[in-house]
Design a protein around this motif. Structure first.
Motif, PDB file in Angstrom:
ATOM      1  N   ARG A   1       0.838  -1.202   0.000  1.00 19.00           N
ATOM      2  CA  ARG A   1       0.000   0.000   0.000  1.00 19.00           C
ATOM      3  C   ARG A   1       0.874   1.254   0.000  1.00 19.00           C
ATOM      4  O   ARG A   1       0.549   2.250  -0.654  1.00 19.00           O
ATOM      5  CB  ARG A   1      -0.932   0.000   1.206  1.00 19.00           C
ATOM      6  CG  ARG A   1      -1.909   1.155   1.180  1.00 19.00           C
ATOM      7  CD  ARG A   1      -2.955   1.043   2.254  1.00 19.00           C
ATOM      8  NE  ARG A   1      -3.892   2.158   2.169  1.00 19.00           N
ATOM      9  CZ  ARG A   1      -4.886   2.355   3.015  1.00 19.00           C
ATOM     10  NH1 ARG A   1      -5.101   1.489   4.004  1.00 19.00           N
ATOM     11  NH2 ARG A   1      -5.686   3.386   2.884  1.00 19.00           N
TER      12      ARG A   1
ATOM     13  N   LEU B   1      -5.659  -5.099  -0.929  1.00 17.98           N
ATOM     14  CA  LEU B   1      -5.316  -3.703  -1.170  1.00 17.98           C
ATOM     15  C   LEU B   1      -6.528  -2.915  -1.645  1.00 17.98           C
ATOM     16  O   LEU B   1      -6.744  -1.773  -1.223  1.00 17.98           O
ATOM     17  CB  LEU B   1      -4.188  -3.614  -2.190  1.00 17.98           C
ATOM     18  CG  LEU B   1      -2.807  -4.037  -1.668  1.00 17.98           C
ATOM     19  CD1 LEU B   1      -1.848  -4.275  -2.830  1.00 17.98           C
ATOM     20  CD2 LEU B   1      -2.247  -2.971  -0.734  1.00 17.98           C
TER      21      LEU B   1
ATOM     22  N   GLN C   1      -8.892  -2.387   1.307  1.00 16.41           N
ATOM     23  CA  GLN C   1      -8.367  -1.356   2.192  1.00 16.41           C
ATOM     24  C   GLN C   1      -8.622   0.036   1.623  1.00 16.41           C
ATOM     25  O   GLN C   1      -9.002   0.963   2.338  1.00 16.41           O
ATOM     26  CB  GLN C   1      -6.867  -1.561   2.405  1.00 16.41           C
ATOM     27  CG  GLN C   1      -6.515  -2.741   3.281  1.00 16.41           C
ATOM     28  CD  GLN C   1      -5.015  -2.936   3.399  1.00 16.41           C
ATOM     29  OE1 GLN C   1      -4.229  -2.028   3.111  1.00 16.41           O
ATOM     30  NE2 GLN C   1      -4.604  -4.119   3.822  1.00 16.41           N
ATOM     31  N   ALA C   2      -8.404   0.188   0.305  1.00 17.93           N
ATOM     32  CA  ALA C   2      -8.638   1.482  -0.335  1.00 17.93           C
ATOM     33  C   ALA C   2     -10.104   1.882  -0.237  1.00 17.93           C
ATOM     34  O   ALA C   2     -10.439   3.042   0.022  1.00 17.93           O
ATOM     35  CB  ALA C   2      -8.200   1.429  -1.793  1.00 17.93           C
TER      36      ALA C   2
END
Length: 240
Positions: free
Chosen positions: A72, A98, A101-102
């Protein structure tokens, strides 16, 4: 791990609406992605993230969360957020984590979280999973050795072993509504694999690959792979 040099590299640079990041599978290299990268570079710049552990002095990571945290940071260094994250096997898991999470963190401005392509990735590997019954370390080493000739065999094997540990111990828990393409190989576990992803992904497209996990990037199966990825990418571009 995020301080290791040279993990993020450019595989193809072109102005376009769709920047992509390809994330390494177990074994750590990016060689199997070169043809896929050329196809995706028609639509924008393509980056790749290789794993630490392939060069002398590097230590391979054995944890998916720690890899995701490090990667990240690498994504944050890009000129603009990627529109697509993609990966084979462990790489697809990292792409999912990822992107989730974004989405959870929110993106700057009106930029949506990245879409995801997972090439025969499993959200969890039960002890009786067919991949774990098929001498996976030998298979991983064989699948990357011909594509990673610049790396020492001992480093390839130690990195593959670390990644196998990471895959065995990780369980995907974070749901996501980002557009996701799952390419699922022929396997006794395919139905369970798809069902588990459907419980996590609200915008999931599934396409079957008529080959085994370690045959994907060999002809003619790579043509089948590209044939499934292109319509998904076209749809992402049309929706932007």
């Amino acid at each position: 791990m995020s301080e290791e040099p040279g993990l993020l590299m450019t595989l193809g640079r072109r102005s376009g609406p769709l920047d992509t990041v390809l994330i390494h599978p177990a074994g750590g290299g990016l060689g199997q992605y070169l043809r896929l990268a050329r196809r995706l570079a028609r639509h924008g710049t393509v980056y790749g993230i290789r794993a630490a552990g392939l060069l002398p002095g590097e230590r391979p990571e054995r944890s998916v969360p720690r890899m995701a945290a490090a990667y990240r940071e690498l994504l944050d260094r890009l000129p603009r957020p990627p529109a697509l994250l993609a990966g084979w096997s462990l790489g697809g898991i990292l792409a999912w984590e990822l992107a989730a999470q974004a989405a959870a963190a929110g993106n700057a401005g009106d930029t949506p979280p990245p879409a995801v392509v997972m090439i025969d990735s499993h959200p969890e590997l039960e002890p009786d999973n067919a991949l774990l019954r098929s001498h996976p370390l030998d298979s991983i080493e064989h699948s990357v050795s011909g594509l990673s000739s610049g790396f020492e065999p001992a480093l390839l094997r130690s990195t593959a072993a670390a990644h196998l540990t990471a895959a065995r111990t990780h369980r995907v828990r974070q749901p996501s509504d980002t557009p996701t393409l799952l390419l699922a190989c022929a396997s006794p576990d395919r139905e369970a694999q798809i069902a588990r992803w459907r419980s996590l992904a609200t915008r999931l497209t599934v396409r079957d690959l008529n080959c085994g996990h370690f045959e994907i990037f060999t002809p003619p199966h790579q043509d089948e792979l590209l044939g499934h990825v292109q319509p998904f990418v076209d749809g992402l571009i049309a929706a932007r």
